[in-house]
Scaffold this active site. Structure first.
Site, PDB file in Angstrom:
ATOM      1  CB  CYS A   1      13.242 -47.324 -29.797  1.00 56.28           C
ATOM      2  SG  CYS A   1      11.825 -46.407 -29.147  1.00 56.28           S
TER       3      CYS A   1
ATOM      4  CB  CYS B   1      12.063 -42.038 -28.080  1.00 59.94           C
ATOM      5  SG  CYS B   1      11.052 -43.238 -27.231  1.00 59.94           S
ATOM      6  CB  SER B   2      16.460 -43.628 -27.397  1.00 62.22           C
ATOM      7  OG  SER B   2      16.036 -42.918 -26.246  1.00 62.22           O
ATOM      8  CB  CYS B   3      12.488 -47.998 -25.768  1.00 57.32           C
ATOM      9  SG  CYS B   3      11.218 -46.771 -25.384  1.00 57.32           S
TER      10      CYS B   3
HETATM   11 FE    FE Z   1      11.511 -45.269 -27.002  1.00 54.51          FE
END
Ligand code: FE
Length: 205
Positions: free
Chosen positions: A107, A110-112
């Site tokens: 991602c 961010c951190s999906c």
């Molecule tokens: Fe994300």
């Protein structure tokens, strides 16, 4: 493409995360919780409980061609049929590795991450170096994970969003003919479902 965020951010704590952190600090200072115990719980969800769901999906796809076909066409439904649903896993797509194509998930913003099948994301997945370099130099990143692919293997990088999460289906290791789904699931590591690794061989397991 929009990139809405309904999950935690690393750069700025949302009110809930700030509250959790404050609470943990107070409880720790009062000696009511042991941070090491919390670390063990987090590790359990990061590396054990969560990824075992994804491993069951992969093992079923390896064992059942009809299920693999369903997973390819409608991963969200195929995964939900095993009971793995909920936040951060609403819209899933499966990326099947083949002898000439390796898939890698990131991602960039961010951190999906597909919580329903992989649990909590590892720290490195959320870190800026992985997020930027997975796209710019995927082969180099894989080498740092100890995975050297043949030079003619294509690497396809999938950028997750809040709307769509990816699950890599690694190739079934050789020498696993006749293995039960349970035994096969034991070969499926978390990293092999992100694409920073491959499934274990029976010897390595
Ligand atoms: Fe994300």
């Amino acid at each position: 493409m929009t990139h809405d965020h309904d999950h935690d951010h690393d750069n700025e704590l949302d009110p809930m995360a700030a509250r959790v952190r404050a609470l943990e600090t107070i409880l720790t200072r009062k000696g009511l919780v042991d941070p090491a115990a919390i670390d063990v719980i987090v590790d359990t969800y990061e590396t054990k409980v969560g990824p075992r769901n994804g491993a069951r999906v992969v093992a079923k796809a390896w064992s059942d061609p009809a299920y693999a076909d369903w997973l390819r066409k409608d991963a969200t439904a195929a995964i939900a049929s095993l009971g793995f649903t909920g936040r951060q896993g609403e819209h899933m797509q499966a990326a099947f590795n083949t002898p000439d194509t390796h898939n890698l998930v990131v991602c960039t913003l961010c951190s999906c991450y597909p919580w329903a099948v992989l649990g909590l994301p590892p720290v490195w997945y959320k870190a800026p170096p992985y997020r930027s370099r997975a796209v710019i130099d995927p082969r180099g990143v894989l080498e740092e994970f100890g995975l050297t692919l043949p030079a003619d293997t294509k690497i396809r990088v999938w950028d997750s969003t809040a709307e769509l999460r990816y699950l890599v289906v690694p190739e079934r290791p050789a020498g696993t003919e006749g293995f039960s789904e349970e035994k096969l699931a034991g070969l499926v590591t978390r990293d092999s479902m992100i694409g920073t690794g491959v499934a274990l061989t029976p010897e390595a397991a």
